[in-house]
Write an enzyme that holds these catalytic residues in place. Sequence first.
Site, mmCIF file in Angstrom:
data_model
loop_
_atom_site.group_PDB
_atom_site.id
_atom_site.type_symbol
_atom_site.label_atom_id
_atom_site.label_comp_id
_atom_site.label_asym_id
_atom_site.label_seq_id
_atom_site.Cartn_x
_atom_site.Cartn_y
_atom_site.Cartn_z
ATOM 1 N N ARG A 241 25.003 32.444 123.479
ATOM 2 C CA ARG A 241 26.122 32.494 124.417
ATOM 3 C C ARG A 241 25.611 32.226 125.822
ATOM 4 N NH1 ARG A 241 29.213 31.948 121.125
ATOM 5 N NH2 ARG A 241 31.058 33.130 120.517
ATOM 6 N N GLU A 270 30.987 28.161 130.938
ATOM 7 C CA GLU A 270 31.385 26.904 130.302
ATOM 8 C C GLU A 270 32.914 26.811 130.192
ATOM 9 O OE1 GLU A 270 29.155 27.741 126.610
ATOM 10 O OE2 GLU A 270 31.072 27.732 125.559
ATOM 11 N N HIS A 288 28.588 23.129 123.274
ATOM 12 C CA HIS A 288 28.949 24.245 122.374
ATOM 13 C C HIS A 288 29.443 23.720 121.011
ATOM 14 C CE1 HIS A 288 30.300 28.728 122.405
ATOM 15 N NE2 HIS A 288 29.997 28.334 121.181
#
Length: 328
Positions: A241, A270, A288
């Site tokens: 993360r 993000e 991601h």
Amino acid sequence: MNPRPSILVARAIFPEVIASLREHFEVDTNDDDVALTPEQLAQRLQGKVGVLTTGSERVDAALLAACPGLRVAANIAVGFNNFDVPAMTAAGVLGTNTPDVLTETTADFGFALIMATARRLTESEHFLRAGKWNKWALDMFAGADVHGSTLGILGMGRIGQAIARRGAHGFGMKVIYHNRSRLDAAIEADLRASYVSKDQLLQQADHLILVLPYSAESHHAIGAAEIARMKPTATLVNIARGGIVDDAALAAALRERRIAAAGLDVFEGEPKVHPDLLTVPNVVLTPHIASATLATRRAMAQLAADNVIAYLTQGQALTPLNPEVIRA
Ligand code: 8YV
């Protein structure tokens, strides 16, 4: 006849998953896949009892207060730092996530990023695409070996273990790990992984991969001080993360070559990316996508849907985060 319960699918997902939900519920969808603001999400949830979310939607005390009819939120992700689970439990709202179905796919990607980072894949591709390749040289984009090197894994849950297996059994790596709790000796032996302190992990790893959940405790678990403990030849990969790494400190370290390179699939804040990371050459950046194969994303969405169906039709759940809500 009672009207069918209504639910919201907060982001665009697979039509066949929507169809399975429509067998039981009135389903409001977000086919344009517009990212909803917290206010829009609360508004769309009025009169609804369930929601399928992704990591982009927060289910917190404010949302729960605005949506008193909500009974279940199913996250299409294994990570659930976008859920305030204690607040959900207090409000009697079940939360679910999608473990297991993404483990091997995510581990594959972790390895892809280790390889790409160590072997300077994107940096060399950018060089080629820019038309700069006019002669071959012996040391051109020379990187670091992956096979036979020391793989450090921070966080040793399901995905960490799947990466360890690939490293030890596939690439002949020495695997060391650090985790809140140590694995059973039998599992360590099977994985061929050794437990070390976080400091030893930082100092000994040739390639360090982060696979731990995000929490207040893991915020900036890798910052300037930790990077300073790593080998100058080491690489760092984050598929866990954003926020676990201090991205500004990492960008500075990469620029000054205090470590060799990094591979990042997740970022603080993000989809924004720290501007300094966009200008350093020795970093591989991906948006991601660690769990992004069609089969796995479909399995994640279906598991989230199956959780909502099981809970709202039978009072059960497949992968609950707060099972005490079911028992209450
Ligand atoms: C998700 C992830 O695709 O499962 C997780 O925790 O990070 C990814 O697999 C992403 O969070 C979207 O929900």
